[in-house]
Design an enzyme around this catalytic site. Structure first.
Site, PDB file in Angstrom:
ATOM      1  N   ASN A  39     124.436 116.644  20.826  1.00 51.25           N
ATOM      2  CA  ASN A  39     123.811 117.901  21.264  1.00 51.25           C
ATOM      3  C   ASN A  39     124.473 118.385  22.548  1.00 51.25           C
ATOM      4  O   ASN A  39     124.887 119.541  22.661  1.00 51.25           O
ATOM      5  CB  ASN A  39     122.315 117.702  21.547  1.00 51.25           C
ATOM      6  CG  ASN A  39     121.588 117.141  20.347  1.00 51.25           C
ATOM      7  OD1 ASN A  39     122.081 117.241  19.239  1.00 51.25           O
ATOM      8  ND2 ASN A  39     120.440 116.551  20.576  1.00 51.25           N
ATOM      9  N   ASP A  40     124.556 117.483  23.516  1.00 54.45           N
ATOM     10  CA  ASP A  40     125.177 117.882  24.770  1.00 54.45           C
ATOM     11  C   ASP A  40     126.696 117.907  24.653  1.00 54.45           C
ATOM     12  O   ASP A  40     127.345 118.767  25.232  1.00 54.45           O
ATOM     13  CB  ASP A  40     124.740 116.942  25.906  1.00 54.45           C
ATOM     14  CG  ASP A  40     123.385 117.352  26.439  1.00 54.45           C
ATOM     15  OD1 ASP A  40     123.171 118.555  26.649  1.00 54.45           O
ATOM     16  OD2 ASP A  40     122.520 116.472  26.598  1.00 54.45           O
ATOM     17  N   GLU A  49     128.307 112.110  26.053  1.00 51.99           N
ATOM     18  CA  GLU A  49     127.824 113.474  25.821  1.00 51.99           C
ATOM     19  C   GLU A  49     128.478 114.487  26.750  1.00 51.99           C
ATOM     20  O   GLU A  49     128.099 115.652  26.776  1.00 51.99           O
ATOM     21  CB  GLU A  49     126.298 113.535  25.896  1.00 51.99           C
ATOM     22  CG  GLU A  49     125.655 112.883  27.096  1.00 51.99           C
ATOM     23  CD  GLU A  49     124.121 112.935  27.052  1.00 51.99           C
ATOM     24  OE1 GLU A  49     123.543 113.574  26.171  1.00 51.99           O
ATOM     25  OE2 GLU A  49     123.510 112.321  27.936  1.00 51.99           O
TER      26      GLU A  49
HETATM   27  C1  PEP Z   1     122.218 114.608  22.929  1.00 54.82           C
HETATM   28  O1  PEP Z   1     122.550 115.242  23.925  1.00 54.82           O
HETATM   29  O2  PEP Z   1     122.838 114.636  21.845  1.00 54.82           O
HETATM   30  C2  PEP Z   1     121.011 113.751  22.952  1.00 54.82           C
HETATM   31  C3  PEP Z   1     120.727 112.933  21.969  1.00 54.82           C
HETATM   32  O3  PEP Z   1     120.192 113.872  24.025  1.00 54.82           O
HETATM   33  P1  PEP Z   1     119.197 115.093  24.315  1.00 54.82           P
HETATM   34  O4  PEP Z   1     119.135 115.945  23.078  1.00 54.82           O
HETATM   35  O5  PEP Z   1     117.890 114.514  24.671  1.00 54.82           O
HETATM   36  O6  PEP Z   1     119.853 115.791  25.458  1.00 54.82           O
HETATM   37 MG    MG Z   2     121.737 114.778  25.846  1.00 60.54          MG
END
Ligand code: PEP
Ligand code: MG
Length: 755
Positions: A627-628, A604
């Protein structure tokens, strides 16, 4: 100048309606610039500019002067989107004279565009008698004013529409819909209920009440209680404070009894507002009056007024029973909906959610998706204070919110809602069917969870296990770190709920936007700071307790996988592995019969993409946290609505980074899954299948939709689509192309309202 400007902006922000806001602007700017005229023109839905307020031109021209698109100097300022500063406006070929304005004696003209979200919404104009252009200082001042006021004006326009509705009953559809960001798919129609943090007086919304005497009584009671409280305090501190400071309490009591405050509140209640709303209005007005005083001592009395207001509010809140009167189909609305706010609500009554702040990957949006609540995030122009009790439509696909919709819009959305329900029925039918492409490739679908509440939907969803359990959620709803046994019990429930199917428990990932109330982290740049594995490696005692709890929870089930978040270099992985082996060894020494779990790393952070091979070599699997990864690759804060337009996991850079991860892991024969929100996006799923990713983990509400895509697609076609996408240069064209592919496959209902 700066201070004057700050005060002007503050006053405009507190204006009750658009007229008041514009009148404050024109009077304020005219006085500060010492010019003959200041006016504001706003653009209507046809593109024409209308004179909305003036100080200097004839009042009768307001609302009458209308410049069609392309007409006059005002349109010229708008089309160029830059200031026009003229010695003599009258001599300019674009000048358009309106006799009703009386402007013929004003030569100098300075017009600056008012721009909100890249669109010119109006023009701020200064005019003066002398035939000489405005100096640079005046020009920059006007630009600053216009830039600072754009948001406030856009906000006031919406309030004007919402409030004016009852009078006209015919506002156009567009003027009553607000653009936000898609938070969770789906459509909801219901009644707005505004929630706000307790004792935050500026967040109190207006709310119409029927029982006016009852509301007046509540107010008098709260007033009496505060008076009593102040007397007690005053007595207690009588001989402890010097007389001058002690006199402050008398001043407080006098203020409390001043007719201008209390009568103002009573009048507000008599006009139908609830006591808290009337209180907010009067307190803010008085605070403002004090803040504008020249004398610094008097200016500080603004704080006292606010403090008094807060005290009265607290008593009013104690007297108002907790909100149990949620109607069916409530739309939960707040400046900032938080995960705990959502968790507190009677879920069977909530139909949808709207948050002024935050975006699609904020954790509250993730939670809303898990709970299957259509959600709009980042609705920055929503007039929160004025919409409690109004009918609202939430379109979680387009990110639009409709306030008090017209009959036509309501009918249209009811129809879409019916179609949605039909679609959900059809999708439910997929539960027992395999997740397999048309050419027979298995795509394993898992669920992301973090709450015990979503275990039963997980079991019913037809998922093959839990692909991401965010352990920080149970940490967040406690008052202290949960102990080993407490954690073991939670993890055991999670592991047992889907055993023998696999469960991926992620180690604590706090920091960033996930704070623990009992472990505050105060940082300038929290997303680049102490987060995830960085915290747990610095606190091995927390990490070891968690790992031991996970291992012990898996006894006899052996379906545990451990996932490490935020790994950005190899030493973090080797240190974490060492601690995991240490915990495992200790438990074995204690005689526990536990199998070593599979260990995975989250990809990530960009550095992990480039070292994916080295990471894959040392673990059993990789899981891409899109997401990150999107946030860090594109340098766009995942929670910031202002830059949310730039946040898109379909950006070519993200797609290429993911392909690199898949290729690196393939060399070492290690599987890659995706557990970010991208895995639940029907359009993106085509690309993930095309890349050869065989495990996707998503919110439970997305699972059937994704399965539908998988079952209507061949891996071969997905790979072709991926190749076509790889020559595209921006996320926008990629999304449009993928949506076209879904529509062609008869799957359009997955990406828009309706079937
Ligand atoms: C992400 O970063 O894609 C993830 C699954 O973790 P979170 O959304 O909890 O940071
Ligand atoms: Mg994450």
């Amino acid at each position: 100048m700066l201070e004057t400007l700050r005060r002007l902006v503050q006053e405009v922000n507190q204006a009750r309606n658009l007229d008041q806001a514009l009148s404050i602007i024109v009077h304020g700017v005219k006085a500060i610039m010492k010019v003959g005229v200041c006016s504001v023109y706003l653009r209507d839905s046809s593109g024409a500019f209308i004179l909305m307020a003036t100080d200097g031109l004839l009042e009768k021209a307001v609302g009458k002067v209308r410049l069609q698109e392309g007409e006059g100097l005002i349109s010229l300022v708008a089309s160029r989107a830059e200031p026009i500063n003229l010695r003599s406006a009258l001599a300019h070929p674009s000048y358009h004279y309106f006799p009703e304005t009386g402007e013929e004696s004003y030569h100098a003209f300075l017009g600056v565009p008012i721009i909100h979200h890249r669109k010119v919404v109006g023009v701020l104009v200064a005019q003066d008698h002398a035939a000489q252009s405005f100096n640079e200082e005046s020009e920059t001042f006007m630009i600053t004013v216009a830039a600072q006021l754009a948001g406030a004006i856009a906000h006031a326009v919406v309030i004007g529409d919402v409030k004016g509705l009852s009078e006209t009953g015919s506002a156009t559809l567009d003027s009553r819909s607000i653009e936000g960001l898609p938070g969770a798919a789906g459509v909801a129609i219901g009644m707005a209920r505004v929630v706000y943090p307790l004792a935050d007086i500026s967040a109190v919304p207006d709310r119409q009440v029927e029982n006016i005497p009852g509301e007046l009584e509540k107010f008098e009671k709260a007033l009496g209680a505060v008076r009593q409280e102040l007397r007690i305090m005053s007595r207690r501190l009588e001989d402890k404070l010097p007389s001058q400071e002690h006199a402050l309490f008398d001043a407080y009591i006098l203020m409390l009894d001043s007719d201008s405050i209390t009568d103002g509140i009573r009048t507000g209640i008599e006009q139908g507002n609830w006591a808290a709303g009337a209180l907010r209005e009067v307190i803010q007005e008085h605070e403002q009056i004090f803040r504008e005083m020249e004398d610094s001592y008097m200016r500080e009395r603004g704080d006292d007024v606010r403090d008094l207001g807060r005290r009265i509010l607290m008593h009013l809140q104690q007297d108002t029973p907790a909100d149990t009167d949620f109607s069916d189909n409530t739309i939960l609305i707040s400046e900032e909906v938080t995960p705990s706010m959502l968790a507190d609500m009677p879920m069977d009554r909530i139909a949808g959610v709207v948050s002024v702040r935050g975006s699609r990957t904020s954790h509250v949006a993730i939670l809303a998706r898990a709970l299957n609540l259509p959600t709009v995030m980042g609705a920055a122009d929503l007039p929160v204070r004025h919409i409690d009790g109004q009918e609202v439509i939430v379109d979680g696909y387009s990110g639009r919110v409709y306030i008090a919709p017209s009959e036509t819009v309501r009918r249209e959305y009811r129809e879409l809602l019916d179609q949605e329900q039909e679609l959900s029925e059809e999708l439910r039918g997929l539960n027992g069917l395999p997740s397999e492409t048309l050419d027979g490739d298995k795509i394993h679908l898992y669920v992301n969870t973090g709450l015990l509440a979503d275990m039963s939907p997980t079991q019913e969803s037809g998922a093959e296990g839990i692909g991401l359990y965010r352990t920080e959620f149970p940490f967040m709803i406690r008052q202290r770190f949960p102990g080993e046994e407490e954690q073991r019990t939670i993890y055991r429930q999670v592991l047992a709920s889907v055993a023998p199917d696999p469960v991926v428990l992620r180690t604590l990932d706090v920091g960033g936007d996930k704070a623990l109330p009992y472990f505050p982290i105060d940082e300038e740049n929290p997303f680049l700071g102490w987060r995830g594995i960085r915290i747990t490696l610095d606190h091995p005692e927390i990490f070891l307790v968690q790992i031991r709890a996970m291992l012990r929870a898996s006894t006899g089930l052996n379906n545990l996988n451990i996932l490490l978040p935020m790994i950005s270099n190899l030493s973090e992985l080797t240190d974490a592995l060492e601690l995991i082996y240490q915990a495992y060894g200790e438990l074995q020494e204690d005689g526990e019969d536990i199998e070593m779990p599979r260990i995975g790393v989250m990809i990530e952070v960009p550095s992990a993409v480039y070292q994916a091979g080295s990471l894959a070599r040392r673990v059993d699997f990789l899981s891409i946290g899109t997401n990150d990864l999107t946030q860090y690759l594109l340098a766009v804060d995942r929670n910031n609505a202002r830059v949310a337009e730039l946040y898109d996991s379909l950006h070519p850079a993200v797609i290429r980074a993911m392909m690199q991860v898949v290729e690196s892991a393939r060399i070492y024969g290690k599987p890659v899954s995706v557990c970010g929100e991208m895995a639940g996006d029907p359009a993106a799923v085509i690309l993930l299948v095309g890349m050869g990713i065989e495990s996707l983990s998503m919110s439970v509400s997305s699972l059937a939709r994704v399965k539908w895509v998988v079952r209507n697609l061949s891996t071969e076609r997905a790979a072709e689509i991926l190749s076509a996408v790889l020559v595209m240069e921006d996320a926008h064209s990629i999304r449009a192309y993928l949506h076209e592919q879904l529509e062609q496959a008869g799957l359009g209902g997955l990406i828009r309202a309706g079937k």
